[in-house]
Enzyme design. Structure first.
Site, PDB file in Angstrom:
ATOM      1  N   CYS A   1      -5.257   0.719   6.249  1.00 49.70           N
ATOM      2  CA  CYS A   1      -5.438   2.176   6.330  1.00 49.70           C
ATOM      3  C   CYS A   1      -6.716   2.674   5.670  1.00 49.70           C
ATOM      4  O   CYS A   1      -7.039   3.849   5.770  1.00 49.70           O
ATOM      5  CB  CYS A   1      -4.233   2.904   5.746  1.00 49.70           C
ATOM      6  SG  CYS A   1      -4.101   2.808   3.944  1.00 49.70           S
TER       7      CYS A   1
ATOM      8  N   CYS B   1       0.433   3.154   3.565  1.00 57.72           N
ATOM      9  CA  CYS B   1       0.870   2.611   4.863  1.00 57.72           C
ATOM     10  C   CYS B   1       1.897   1.499   4.769  1.00 57.72           C
ATOM     11  O   CYS B   1       2.334   0.986   5.792  1.00 57.72           O
ATOM     12  CB  CYS B   1      -0.337   2.144   5.675  1.00 57.72           C
ATOM     13  SG  CYS B   1      -1.124   0.635   5.050  1.00 57.72           S
TER      14      CYS B   1
ATOM     15  N   CYS C   1      -7.370  -0.970   1.122  1.00 57.69           N
ATOM     16  CA  CYS C   1      -6.362  -1.522   2.023  1.00 57.69           C
ATOM     17  C   CYS C   1      -7.022  -1.699   3.385  1.00 57.69           C
ATOM     18  O   CYS C   1      -7.597  -0.752   3.924  1.00 57.69           O
ATOM     19  CB  CYS C   1      -5.172  -0.559   2.130  1.00 57.69           C
ATOM     20  SG  CYS C   1      -3.970  -1.029   3.395  1.00 57.69           S
TER      21      CYS C   1
ATOM     22  N   CYS D   1       0.856  -1.177   0.000  1.00 61.10           N
ATOM     23  CA  CYS D   1       0.000   0.000   0.000  1.00 61.10           C
ATOM     24  C   CYS D   1       0.897   1.234   0.000  1.00 61.10           C
ATOM     25  O   CYS D   1       1.798   1.355   0.845  1.00 61.10           O
ATOM     26  CB  CYS D   1      -0.900  -0.011   1.232  1.00 61.10           C
ATOM     27  SG  CYS D   1      -1.894   1.484   1.407  1.00 61.10           S
TER      28      CYS D   1
ATOM     29  N   CYS E   1      -8.141  -5.255 -10.174  1.00 62.81           N
ATOM     30  CA  CYS E   1      -7.684  -4.200 -11.074  1.00 62.81           C
ATOM     31  C   CYS E   1      -7.312  -3.008 -10.188  1.00 62.81           C
ATOM     32  O   CYS E   1      -8.188  -2.323  -9.656  1.00 62.81           O
ATOM     33  CB  CYS E   1      -8.821  -3.864 -12.031  1.00 62.81           C
ATOM     34  SG  CYS E   1      -8.354  -2.751 -13.351  1.00 62.81           S
TER      35      CYS E   1
END
Length: 157
Positions: free
Chosen positions: A113, A64, A110, A61, A133
């Site tokens: 976060c 984070c 995510c 991510c 995607c």
């Protein structure tokens, strides 16, 4: 974001989404990352260098640094965005229904976060049949460390 009973907690040094102000997110993310990850934007197709990334490693991510996808699960979907057959584990991402278009889509976030990553579709290859995607701007790539090779030095016996 949908409720996920198996939702993992964020890394210890990263406060939950509610603990970060808009100002904090703007300080952490680039303008494009902020637009995509905090306001459910989409980057232009074919604009991410990660779309063509073929090295072994992990996709994290961008907000984070939580591990999200493995290079072994990445494939070329022809869509113009990095595509994966599955997340690195079931708790890495969370989903919600996106009603922004005529047909509802499944939005991917995510879990650590809450950042918007992209969408998941049921038109991917086996074995999962899924196509995650993902906006490349929402990802960082961490290449796998090269394996050290033992050097053999001939000795005179």
């Amino acid at each position: 974001m949908s409720s996920n009973p198996n939702q993992r907690s964020a890394p210890a040094d990263f406060p939950p989404p509610a603990a970060k102000s808009d100002k904090d997110w703007r300080a952490i993310l680039t303008e494009d990352q902020y637009r995509v990850m905090r306001h459910q934007g989409t980057e232009a197709a074919w604009s991410s260098a990660l779309n063509g990334e073929k090295r072994s490693g992990a996709f994290l991510c961008a907000a984070c640094q939580a591990p999200l996808f493995a290079s072994d699960d990445k494939y070329d979907s022809g869509s113009g965005w990095p595509s994966f057959t599955r997340p690195v584990d079931k708790q890495a991402v969370d989903t919600s229904v996106d009603h922004k278009l005529i047909v509802p889509r499944t939005e991917v976030h995510c879990s650590a976060c809450g950042g918007h990553l992209g969408h998941v579709f049921e038109d991917g290859p086996r074995p999962t049949g899924l196509r995650y995607c993902i906006n490349g701007v929402a990802l960082d790539f961490k290449p796998e460390a090269p394996q050290a090779t033992a050097s053999h030095t001939p000795t005179d016996d």
